[in-house]
Design a protein around this motif. Sequence first.
Motif, short mmCIF file in Angstrom:
data_model
loop_
_atom_site.label_atom_id
_atom_site.label_comp_id
_atom_site.label_asym_id
_atom_site.label_seq_id
_atom_site.Cartn_x
_atom_site.Cartn_y
_atom_site.Cartn_z
N THR A 141 0.87 -1.11 -0.15
CA THR A 141 0.17 -0.02 -0.08
C THR A 141 0.94 1.33 -0.08
OG1 THR A 141 -1.73 -1.17 1.20
CG2 THR A 141 -1.80 1.20 1.24
N ARG A 142 1.93 1.24 0.65
CA ARG A 142 2.87 2.24 1.13
C ARG A 142 3.24 2.75 -0.59
NH1 ARG A 142 8.23 1.11 3.94
NH2 ARG A 142 8.56 0.25 1.77
N ASP A 143 3.64 1.81 -1.22
CA ASP A 143 4.33 2.15 -2.53
C ASP A 143 3.50 2.07 -3.77
OD1 ASP A 143 6.60 2.24 -1.19
OD2 ASP A 143 7.27 0.28 -1.13
N ALA A 144 2.10 1.96 -3.72
CA ALA A 144 1.20 1.93 -4.71
C ALA A 144 1.02 3.26 -5.28
CB ALA A 144 -0.24 1.29 -4.07
N THR A 145 0.43 3.23 -6.56
CA THR A 145 0.31 4.41 -7.02
C THR A 145 -1.16 4.20 -7.65
OG1 THR A 145 2.37 5.03 -7.36
CG2 THR A 145 0.72 6.35 -8.87
N VAL A 146 -2.14 4.87 -7.65
CA VAL A 146 -3.25 4.96 -8.32
C VAL A 146 -3.60 6.15 -9.37
CG1 VAL A 146 -4.80 6.16 -6.44
CG2 VAL A 146 -6.05 4.69 -7.77
N LEU A 147 -4.10 5.95 -10.19
CA LEU A 147 -4.63 7.07 -11.30
C LEU A 147 -5.91 7.18 -11.03
CD1 LEU A 147 -3.94 8.65 -13.99
CD2 LEU A 147 -4.66 6.62 -15.11
N LEU A 148 -6.07 8.57 -10.57
CA LEU A 148 -7.44 9.05 -10.38
C LEU A 148 -8.08 9.82 -11.66
CD1 LEU A 148 -10.18 9.70 -8.64
CD2 LEU A 148 -8.67 11.50 -7.52
N ILE A 149 -9.09 9.63 -12.25
CA ILE A 149 -9.73 10.19 -13.24
C ILE A 149 -10.95 10.85 -13.11
CG2 ILE A 149 -10.08 9.93 -15.68
CD1 ILE A 149 -8.50 7.09 -16.02
N GLY A 150 -11.05 12.06 -13.39
CA GLY A 150 -12.37 12.78 -13.09
C GLY A 150 -12.36 14.12 -13.12
N ARG A 151 -13.65 14.87 -13.12
CA ARG A 151 -13.46 16.23 -12.97
C ARG A 151 -14.93 16.83 -12.50
NH1 ARG A 151 -13.32 16.16 -19.39
NH2 ARG A 151 -15.27 15.45 -20.15
N GLY A 152 -15.46 15.77 -11.66
CA GLY A 152 -16.78 16.12 -11.06
C GLY A 152 -16.57 16.79 -9.55
N ALA A 153 -17.66 17.09 -8.83
CA ALA A 153 -17.70 17.59 -7.59
C ALA A 153 -17.03 16.80 -6.59
CB ALA A 153 -18.85 18.00 -7.13
N ALA A 154 -17.00 15.35 -6.62
CA ALA A 154 -16.21 14.52 -5.66
C ALA A 154 -14.95 14.39 -6.11
CB ALA A 154 -17.23 13.15 -6.04
N TYR A 155 -14.31 14.91 -7.18
CA TYR A 155 -12.97 14.76 -7.51
C TYR A 155 -11.80 15.00 -6.35
CZ TYR A 155 -8.49 14.95 -9.91
OH TYR A 155 -7.18 14.50 -10.28
N GLU A 164 -4.46 9.77 1.30
CA GLU A 164 -4.11 9.34 2.60
C GLU A 164 -3.66 8.01 2.66
OE1 GLU A 164 -7.97 10.01 4.54
OE2 GLU A 164 -7.30 12.23 4.89
N ARG A 165 -3.98 7.10 1.59
CA ARG A 165 -3.50 5.86 1.56
C ARG A 165 -2.38 5.19 0.64
NH1 ARG A 165 -8.86 6.54 2.86
NH2 ARG A 165 -9.76 5.34 4.26
N MET A 166 -2.23 6.09 -0.28
CA MET A 166 -1.41 5.87 -1.32
C MET A 166 -0.98 6.87 -2.27
SD MET A 166 -4.24 3.67 -3.75
CE MET A 166 -5.11 3.34 -2.38
N GLY A 167 0.10 6.75 -3.40
CA GLY A 167 0.38 7.92 -4.30
C GLY A 167 -0.70 8.02 -5.10
N VAL A 168 -1.05 9.45 -5.63
CA VAL A 168 -2.03 9.67 -6.52
C VAL A 168 -1.61 10.48 -7.70
CG1 VAL A 168 -4.43 10.68 -6.74
CG2 VAL A 168 -3.85 9.59 -4.62
N VAL A 169 -1.98 9.86 -8.82
CA VAL A 169 -1.78 10.59 -10.25
C VAL A 169 -3.32 11.09 -10.62
CG1 VAL A 169 -0.88 10.59 -12.33
CG2 VAL A 169 0.53 9.50 -10.65
N GLY A 170 -3.24 12.53 -10.74
CA GLY A 170 -4.55 12.97 -11.33
C GLY A 170 -4.63 13.13 -12.68
N ALA A 171 -5.80 12.80 -13.29
CA ALA A 171 -5.99 13.09 -14.64
C ALA A 171 -7.42 13.74 -14.96
CB ALA A 171 -5.73 12.06 -15.49
N LEU A 172 -7.35 15.08 -15.44
CA LEU A 172 -8.93 15.40 -15.56
C LEU A 172 -9.48 15.13 -16.94
CD1 LEU A 172 -8.22 19.16 -14.38
CD2 LEU A 172 -8.97 17.31 -13.15
N SER A 173 -8.89 14.36 -17.87
CA SER A 173 -9.26 14.01 -19.26
C SER A 173 -8.87 12.44 -19.38
CB SER A 173 -9.07 14.90 -20.22
OG SER A 173 -7.48 14.67 -20.50
N ILE A 174 -9.51 11.90 -20.31
CA ILE A 174 -9.28 10.48 -20.54
C ILE A 174 -7.84 10.64 -21.31
CG2 ILE A 174 -9.93 8.40 -22.00
CD1 ILE A 174 -11.47 8.90 -19.62
#
Length: 410
Positions: A141-155, A164-174
Amino acid sequence: MSQQGPILVVSTAERPPFASALDEAEVFPIIESAWVDASRALEQLQPAAVLAAMTDAVEHRFDALAKQIAARQPYLPLIAIDPETSLPENAVPFSQSGSSFHRLIARLRAALRIRTLHATVLRRLDGDTAARTIPADTDPTRDATVLLIGRGAAYPALSVSLGERMGVVGALSIEAAAKHLNTRDIDGIVLGEGFSARVVDAFLTVLTEDARFRNLPVVVTTNGVAPAYDLPNLEIITGDPERVATNALPLIRQHAFEVHLSRTLRSIDGGGLLDPMTGLLTPTAFNRDFATAIYQTQLRGGGLSVARFAFDPAHRRAQLDGARILSRLMRQMDFGALQEDNSVIVVFAETDLRTAHMIARRLSSVMRHTSDGKRNTRSEPVVTLATLLPSDSAKSLLARLNDQAQRAAS
């Protein structure tokens, strides 16, 4: 499908439909157990995987069973069927929907492959003297990276909960997400709001058709997506961002663990000369190869340059992500290693200073978009370069590189 040990199905008195689906898929032997007997069955049967039918009435027993399973070696898959609450980090969720049992079979097979991979690593570490210093396990978990895709209010809330749990890479478009998938090591995808059903369908179809991403965990946070894609680890998790992040974590954690095991096997095959955390050389192997490369360059002629990628000491995550990007994208003729001062040094063989500048600039540009999910922290490193002079040794070249880095920092 054959496996080492039976499949343990834990449920209430009535036989759950997914157990019959396992029979039809010829997944055997299958042994069923009531919740009151689950702990004893786990110890006596030594199963290869555990599938648990979730109900509110057995939540406390499930938590105890998950803790018991987490302590076992090698990795023992635990799949929670239709979870209604937050799951422990080692319990992979599976939501039944229509004729989706083929996804359950595929998910079980993928988990069993990780179990076999872990058993192989443990066996190789035990038998290979040169590799016994390589850790068999890590906190995935400490070294995981998740790709978060979205652009809504919940983003924003999703970004914080995941960060808070892992690394995050954000993307606002496909399109941005596709670029990250092609250049980074991603352990899972969380697809949020802001996209039409047609765009989501096209994205999931592309993932299905690309063998590199077919087993990647994909969590969709909105309803209306039918899980009829050939993606074993596709899961629809709705609700508040905290629940989405908590129940997405086990799938992402499992994938990160699989990647770590693969790196460890490559390190063993390389005689323990590769760092299983990054895929770069270990410091000892780097120093040896660096001295050899300088000697051969001075003997035969040609160019050699070195680059130092320095990361913010307050963000270890940035260094780890950067090291993995370098390991993945640098040329086959180049090599590098993590340094004790929170930097990564890469040697560009047969390369003059101008070409090294262009290569380093391209590599650095890929590292600019990693966020820790709590604030917009850029992970672009500070890059310094030096090139080999006729009078240089390995020590003097590194000393000049470090001097330039200190001047750049001041």
